[in-house]
Scaffold this motif. Sequence first.
Motif, short mmCIF file in Angstrom:
data_model
loop_
_atom_site.label_atom_id
_atom_site.label_comp_id
_atom_site.label_asym_id
_atom_site.label_seq_id
_atom_site.Cartn_x
_atom_site.Cartn_y
_atom_site.Cartn_z
N THR A 52 0.87 -1.18 0.00
CA THR A 52 0.00 0.00 0.00
C THR A 52 0.90 1.22 0.00
O THR A 52 1.86 1.29 0.78
N SER A 53 0.59 2.18 -0.85
CA SER A 53 1.41 3.39 -0.86
C SER A 53 0.54 4.63 -0.84
O SER A 53 -0.50 4.70 -1.49
N ASN A 54 0.97 5.59 -0.05
CA ASN A 54 0.36 6.90 -0.02
C ASN A 54 1.29 7.89 -0.71
O ASN A 54 2.51 7.78 -0.59
N GLU A 55 0.70 8.83 -1.41
CA GLU A 55 1.48 9.78 -2.18
C GLU A 55 2.53 10.46 -1.32
O GLU A 55 2.21 10.96 -0.24
N GLY A 56 3.76 10.39 -1.79
CA GLY A 56 4.86 11.05 -1.10
C GLY A 56 5.46 10.27 0.03
O GLY A 56 6.43 10.73 0.65
N SER A 57 4.93 9.10 0.31
CA SER A 57 5.45 8.29 1.42
C SER A 57 5.98 6.97 0.90
O SER A 57 5.65 6.54 -0.20
N LYS A 58 6.78 6.33 1.72
CA LYS A 58 7.27 5.00 1.37
C LYS A 58 6.12 4.01 1.44
O LYS A 58 5.22 4.11 2.27
N ALA A 59 6.18 3.02 0.57
CA ALA A 59 5.13 2.01 0.55
C ALA A 59 5.22 1.09 1.77
O ALA A 59 6.31 0.85 2.30
N THR A 60 4.08 0.60 2.18
CA THR A 60 4.02 -0.38 3.26
C THR A 60 3.80 -1.75 2.62
O THR A 60 2.78 -1.97 1.96
N TYR A 61 4.74 -2.65 2.82
CA TYR A 61 4.69 -3.95 2.17
C TYR A 61 4.05 -4.99 3.09
O TYR A 61 4.23 -4.96 4.31
N GLU A 62 3.35 -5.91 2.49
CA GLU A 62 2.76 -7.02 3.24
C GLU A 62 3.86 -8.02 3.59
O GLU A 62 4.91 -8.09 2.93
N GLN A 63 3.60 -8.78 4.62
CA GLN A 63 4.57 -9.77 5.06
C GLN A 63 4.87 -10.74 3.93
O GLN A 63 3.96 -11.24 3.26
N GLY A 64 6.14 -11.00 3.74
CA GLY A 64 6.55 -11.94 2.71
C GLY A 64 6.83 -11.32 1.36
O GLY A 64 7.30 -12.02 0.45
N VAL A 65 6.54 -10.05 1.20
CA VAL A 65 6.80 -9.36 -0.07
C VAL A 65 8.12 -8.60 0.04
O VAL A 65 8.28 -7.78 0.94
N GLU A 66 9.05 -8.91 -0.85
CA GLU A 66 10.38 -8.30 -0.77
C GLU A 66 10.35 -6.88 -1.32
O GLU A 66 10.14 -6.64 -2.51
#
Lengths: 112, 115
Positions: free
Chosen positions: B49-63
């Motif tokens: 999940t990504s919000n504009e201008g911020s680093k994306a938040t990755y789900e567990q297990g996703v590199e």
Amino acid sequence: QKEVEQNSGPLSVPEGAIASLNCTYSDRVSQSFFWYRQYSGKSPELIMSIYSNGDKEDGRFTAQLNKASQYVSLLIRDSQPSDSATYLCAVGSGAGSYQLTFGKGTKLSVIP
Amino acid sequence: GAVVSQHPSWVICKSGTSVKIECRSLDFQATTMFWYRQFPKQSLMLMATSNEGSKATYEQGVEKDKFLINHASLTLSTLTVTSAHPEDSSFYICRAGSVAKNIQYFGAGTRLSVL
């Protein structure tokens, strides 16, 4: 962990019959509920959303929500062969109901 | 017409190369972008999940170093699959949302085949 459960099917119904698709969810604080239709090789298409208990009708589609039972269903009346697809149940939480948890989908086949 | 444009719709690449997928919101400003992956006969799996201008938040297990997500503007997010391998072959779908307008739409998806 939030879970959304659907019968994977396939569910086969004759043309003109009512197709009934069911979904249960684990997160009691869920606020929004969606049904998506996905044809093979295509992205999901929103067909119904429901937010409060009871029935919501849109054309041949009726969504039913029972928050006490954590259950949501989709009825398709007068089923057509073009309704043959996989139907995904999605449950939303968070601001704007952005965070969607998807079920694995139920494959529906409408037999002419 | 489509309110979320995703390109390319289909890409074939050699193992070890990188592939960039673009997702554009056409009629609204997408404050949040979601990226999903779907293997055959399986459901959508949220990758990040990504919000504009911020680093994306990755789900567990996703590199996060393999799947680079950029959301530099309110109308564009990109997913780059770096050093792709055959097991990365899948259907990648973006979903763009606007809190202000309470709307969200899927892109048409990208079929990635890594040889």
